[in-house]
Design an enzyme around this catalytic site. Sequence first.
Site, short mmCIF file in Angstrom:
data_model
loop_
_atom_site.label_atom_id
_atom_site.label_comp_id
_atom_site.label_asym_id
_atom_site.label_seq_id
_atom_site.Cartn_x
_atom_site.Cartn_y
_atom_site.Cartn_z
N ASP A 294 0.96 -1.13 0.01
CA ASP A 294 0.06 -0.04 -0.18
C ASP A 294 0.76 1.33 0.09
O ASP A 294 2.03 1.35 -0.21
CB ASP A 294 -1.12 -0.25 1.25
CG ASP A 294 -0.18 0.13 2.48
OD1 ASP A 294 1.09 0.21 2.54
OD2 ASP A 294 -0.97 0.26 3.65
N CYS B 129 3.00 -3.39 4.21
CA CYS B 129 2.26 -2.15 4.49
C CYS B 129 2.83 -1.60 5.69
O CYS B 129 3.81 -2.00 6.19
CB CYS B 129 0.80 -2.68 4.77
SG CYS B 129 0.52 -3.80 6.07
N HIS C 232 9.62 -24.16 8.81
CA HIS C 232 8.40 -24.88 9.65
C HIS C 232 7.11 -24.73 9.16
O HIS C 232 6.26 -25.46 9.41
CB HIS C 232 8.56 -24.35 11.25
CG HIS C 232 9.75 -24.80 12.09
ND1 HIS C 232 9.73 -24.58 13.35
CD2 HIS C 232 10.78 -25.40 11.63
CE1 HIS C 232 10.67 -24.98 13.83
NE2 HIS C 232 11.61 -25.52 12.69
C1 RB5 Z 1 -2.08 2.37 6.35
O1 RB5 Z 1 -2.10 3.89 7.25
C2 RB5 Z 1 -1.93 1.34 7.48
O2 RB5 Z 1 -3.05 1.31 8.27
C3 RB5 Z 1 -1.60 0.11 6.57
O3 RB5 Z 1 -0.47 0.61 5.90
C4 RB5 Z 1 -1.17 -1.18 7.55
O4 RB5 Z 1 -0.18 -0.94 8.45
C5 RB5 Z 1 -2.36 -1.81 7.92
O5 RB5 Z 1 -2.63 -2.86 8.37
#
Ligand code: RB5
Length: 149
Positions: free
Chosen positions: A8, A65, A98
């Site tokens: 993301d 993320c 594992h």
């Molecule tokens: C984005 O702000 C954040 O929520 C996302 O990158 C992630 O950490 C979600 O699990």
Amino acid sequence: MKIAFGSDHAGFALKEFLRDSFKFKGFEVIDLGTYYPTPADYPIYAKKVAGTVLSNNADFGVLICGTGLGMSITANKIAGIRAGLCMSVEYAELARKHNNANVICLGSRFIENDKALKIVEKFISTGFDGDKPNGERHKRRVAEIDEIL
Ligand code: RB5
């Protein structure tokens, strides 16, 4: 070996770094986005990478993320995906040995680029113990995961 990457917005910069690093090392890389640092919803990219791994168009998936949590929660909803949130080299090694993990998740807000590179390198270069002598228990346990659903 082919590696599929997805992130993301929070994981965007680390995804770009890892994609370029593995490309430079001679790996085949597939970048499934996001392609911009503007807000992007992590489930979209978790699904894309999971689908690419499940269709054998990539050997491993890398999902990034902010924490790695959203990516791992999403990817693990998809049957056949075993995604591990690995914030150390040791976790990456054990996720392969594992759990026969086929996707690694990283939290970009808690890790430096160089460490992330070492973690992913360990992940993709480690085999599943279930395929080795005396590894029967790991094979059985992973098969038990696959039976769920
Ligand atoms: C984005 O702000 C954040 O929520 C996302 O990158 C992630 O950490 C979600 O699990």
